[in-house]
Design a protein around this motif. Structure first.
Motif, PDB file in Angstrom:
ATOM      1  N   GLY A  71       0.874  -1.138  -0.053  1.00 22.85           N
ATOM      2  CA  GLY A  71       0.198  -0.030   0.123  1.00 22.85           C
ATOM      3  C   GLY A  71       0.653   1.281   0.238  1.00 22.85           C
ATOM      4  N   TYR A  72       0.367   2.216   0.605  1.00 18.49           N
ATOM      5  CA  TYR A  72       0.966   3.455   0.597  1.00 18.49           C
ATOM      6  C   TYR A  72       1.595   4.197   1.884  1.00 18.49           C
ATOM      7  N   GLY A  73       2.320   4.956   1.909  1.00 17.85           N
ATOM      8  CA  GLY A  73       2.804   5.898   2.993  1.00 17.85           C
ATOM      9  C   GLY A  73       2.290   7.277   2.600  1.00 17.85           C
ATOM     10  N   LEU A  74       3.463   8.076   2.428  1.00 15.61           N
ATOM     11  CA  LEU A  74       3.258   9.443   2.004  1.00 15.61           C
ATOM     12  C   LEU A  74       2.505   9.679   0.741  1.00 15.61           C
ATOM     13  N   ALA A  75       2.415   8.650  -0.197  1.00 11.22           N
ATOM     14  CA  ALA A  75       1.638   8.739  -1.382  1.00 11.22           C
ATOM     15  C   ALA A  75       0.293   8.214  -0.976  1.00 11.22           C
ATOM     16  N   HIS A  76      -0.302   9.198  -0.518  1.00 13.96           N
ATOM     17  CA  HIS A  76      -1.693   9.402   0.198  1.00 13.96           C
ATOM     18  C   HIS A  76      -2.273  10.626   0.026  1.00 13.96           C
ATOM     19  N   PRO A  77      -3.847  10.804  -0.057  1.00  7.04           N
ATOM     20  CA  PRO A  77      -4.225  12.108  -0.129  1.00  7.04           C
ATOM     21  C   PRO A  77      -4.118  13.008   1.186  1.00  7.04           C
ATOM     22  N   ARG A  93      -1.334  12.412   2.930  1.00  8.24           N
ATOM     23  CA  ARG A  93       0.054  12.075   3.224  1.00  8.24           C
ATOM     24  C   ARG A  93       0.333  11.120   4.714  1.00  8.24           C
ATOM     25  N   PHE A  94      -0.604  10.129   4.741  1.00  6.14           N
ATOM     26  CA  PHE A  94      -0.539   9.157   6.041  1.00  6.14           C
ATOM     27  C   PHE A  94      -1.404   8.165   5.592  1.00  6.14           C
ATOM     28  N   GLY A  95      -0.778   7.402   4.513  1.00 12.37           N
ATOM     29  CA  GLY A  95      -1.085   6.076   4.409  1.00 12.37           C
ATOM     30  C   GLY A  95      -0.830   4.853   5.552  1.00 12.37           C
ATOM     31  N   LEU A  96      -1.113   3.515   5.132  1.00  7.07           N
ATOM     32  CA  LEU A  96      -0.806   2.602   6.250  1.00  7.07           C
ATOM     33  C   LEU A  96       0.712   2.579   6.608  1.00  7.07           C
ATOM     34  N   ALA A  97       1.549   2.859   5.644  1.00  9.92           N
ATOM     35  CA  ALA A  97       2.835   2.436   5.854  1.00  9.92           C
ATOM     36  C   ALA A  97       3.255   3.482   6.849  1.00  9.92           C
ATOM     37  N   SER A  98       2.845   4.383   6.941  1.00  9.19           N
ATOM     38  CA  SER A  98       3.200   5.965   7.801  1.00  9.19           C
ATOM     39  C   SER A  98       2.425   5.692   8.996  1.00  9.19           C
ATOM     40  N   HIS A  99       1.262   5.280   9.020  1.00  9.19           N
ATOM     41  CA  HIS A  99       0.467   4.795  10.261  1.00  9.19           C
ATOM     42  C   HIS A  99       1.126   3.823  11.041  1.00  9.19           C
ATOM     43  N   ASN A 147      -0.840  -0.054  -7.679  1.00  9.43           N
ATOM     44  CA  ASN A 147      -1.413   1.124  -8.595  1.00  9.43           C
ATOM     45  C   ASN A 147      -0.997   2.436  -7.969  1.00  9.43           C
ATOM     46  N   PRO A 148      -1.151   3.730  -8.882  1.00 11.03           N
ATOM     47  CA  PRO A 148      -0.791   4.952  -8.369  1.00 11.03           C
ATOM     48  C   PRO A 148      -1.805   5.647  -7.508  1.00 11.03           C
ATOM     49  N   PHE A 149      -2.885   5.151  -7.035  1.00 12.58           N
ATOM     50  CA  PHE A 149      -3.923   5.832  -6.306  1.00 12.58           C
ATOM     51  C   PHE A 149      -4.404   6.979  -7.210  1.00 12.58           C
ATOM     52  N   THR A 150      -4.581   8.160  -6.653  1.00 12.38           N
ATOM     53  CA  THR A 150      -4.881   9.366  -7.306  1.00 12.38           C
ATOM     54  C   THR A 150      -3.719  10.078  -7.954  1.00 12.38           C
ATOM     55  N   ALA A 192       1.760  14.704  -6.772  1.00 12.77           N
ATOM     56  CA  ALA A 192       0.537  15.210  -6.423  1.00 12.77           C
ATOM     57  C   ALA A 192       0.724  16.735  -6.969  1.00 12.77           C
ATOM     58  N   GLY A 193       0.187  17.127  -8.188  1.00 12.03           N
ATOM     59  CA  GLY A 193       0.244  18.348  -8.646  1.00 12.03           C
ATOM     60  C   GLY A 193       2.125  18.499  -8.946  1.00 12.03           C
ATOM     61  N   VAL A 194       2.633  19.307  -8.284  1.00  5.29           N
ATOM     62  CA  VAL A 194       4.053  19.358  -8.502  1.00  5.29           C
ATOM     63  C   VAL A 194       4.751  18.880  -7.172  1.00  5.29           C
ATOM     64  N   GLU A 195       4.107  18.259  -6.365  1.00  7.20           N
ATOM     65  CA  GLU A 195       4.838  17.581  -5.219  1.00  7.20           C
ATOM     66  C   GLU A 195       5.122  16.062  -5.459  1.00  7.20           C
ATOM     67  N   GLU A 196       6.479  15.759  -5.269  1.00  4.40           N
ATOM     68  CA  GLU A 196       6.759  14.409  -5.497  1.00  4.40           C
ATOM     69  C   GLU A 196       6.441  13.642  -3.900  1.00  4.40           C
ATOM     70  N   VAL A 197       5.756  12.666  -4.274  1.00  3.33           N
ATOM     71  CA  VAL A 197       4.948  11.713  -3.124  1.00  3.33           C
ATOM     72  C   VAL A 197       5.547  10.546  -3.084  1.00  3.33           C
ATOM     73  N   GLY A 198       6.175   9.995  -4.167  1.00  2.97           N
ATOM     74  CA  GLY A 198       6.745   8.599  -4.030  1.00  2.97           C
ATOM     75  C   GLY A 198       7.442   8.583  -5.521  1.00  2.97           C
ATOM     76  N   LEU A 199       7.587   7.258  -6.018  1.00  2.76           N
ATOM     77  CA  LEU A 199       8.074   7.125  -7.113  1.00  2.76           C
ATOM     78  C   LEU A 199       7.411   5.722  -7.953  1.00  2.76           C
TER      79      LEU A 199
END
Length: 235
Positions: free
Chosen positions: A115-121, A123-129, A144-147, A165-172
């Motif tokens: 799943g996701y960490g910072l790549a979350h709407p 910025r707090f997905g399962l990996a971060s939580h 998948n890249p989510f949104t 996310a726009g111009v913000e890099e949230v992952g790769l």
């Protein structure tokens, strides 16, 4: 297999869950490199659901980071702890995942989430939580890249493109196999994105998905079937 109860103070509404996210998000650590790739242990966690029977099974599989051989594994089964709400999926999974991690006979080392960490709407997905609650280094490797948006990486294995996310890099977006669609890597807690990339490549010597995810996925699905049989539900 560990049986899990939903904590008495667990959020029951979207508003409560978002408040918890807001309270914990500031505790994410982004300036630690994390464990060196290929050393120590690395643990995959994954969950499987039976929504009709209100069951969720979690698995934690510990691998030797150098050989990718299984060191230990544990499972937990409980009731689904939160309704399905995009962006709040961690609240459906965390109690059971924590129970599976707690049941391991050894420290997990780096934890890799499907799943996701910072790549979350938020910025707090399962990996971060999970990382904040346990203090463990964590990364997210998603299918998948989510949104978020990305340009297609070059064809060779190891090629990347920013997940934006726009111009913000949230992952790769990371190509783990030549000419095979990428996976989507993001920082969870106490690991840099550069190290998360190297860890992911070390965990994908043969297949698109990390060995941690592949093994945890198979184990949690088996645990869910066994839980259904034991209760006579025929899951």
């Amino acid at each position: 297999m560990t049986s899990v109860r939903i904590p008495a103070d667990w959020p029951t509404t979207e508003e409560q869950a978002r408040a918890v996210q807001d309270g914990l998000r500031g505790r994410v650590v982004l300036d630690e490199p994390g464990p060196p790739p290929g050393t120590g242990r690395v643990t995959g966690v994954d969950v499987a659901y039976d929504d009709e029977r209100d069951l969720v099974a979690a698995a934690a599989v510990v691998l030797d980071a150098g050989s990718l051989e299984v060191v230990a594994e544990a499972t937990a089964v409980g009731r689904i702890s939160f309704p399905y709400v995009p962006g709040l999926l961690a609240f459906r999974e965390i109690p059971t995942v924590l129970a599976a991690l707690d049941a391991l006979p050894c420290p997990p080392g780096l934890v890799v989430c499907d799943g996701y960490g910072l790549a979350h709407p938020r910025r707090f997905g399962l990996a971060s939580h999970l990382g904040v609650l346990t203090g463990l280094p964590t990364i997210g490797v998603a299918k998948n890249p989510f949104t978020f948006t990305f340009t297609t990486p070059a064809t060779p294995r190891g090629s990347t493109a920013p997940l934006l996310a726009g111009v913000e890099e949230v992952g790769l977006a990371l190509r783990t196999r030549d000419a095979v669609k990428p996976v989507f890597v993001s920082v969870g807690h106490r690991v840099t994105l550069a190290n998360a990339r190297v860890h992911t490549l070390a965990l994908t010597p043969t297949y698109r998905l990390p060995e941690t995810t592949r093994r945890a996925d198979a184990l949690c699905r088996r645990a869910l079937r066994e839980a259904g049989k034991a209760s006579g539900t025929g899951v």
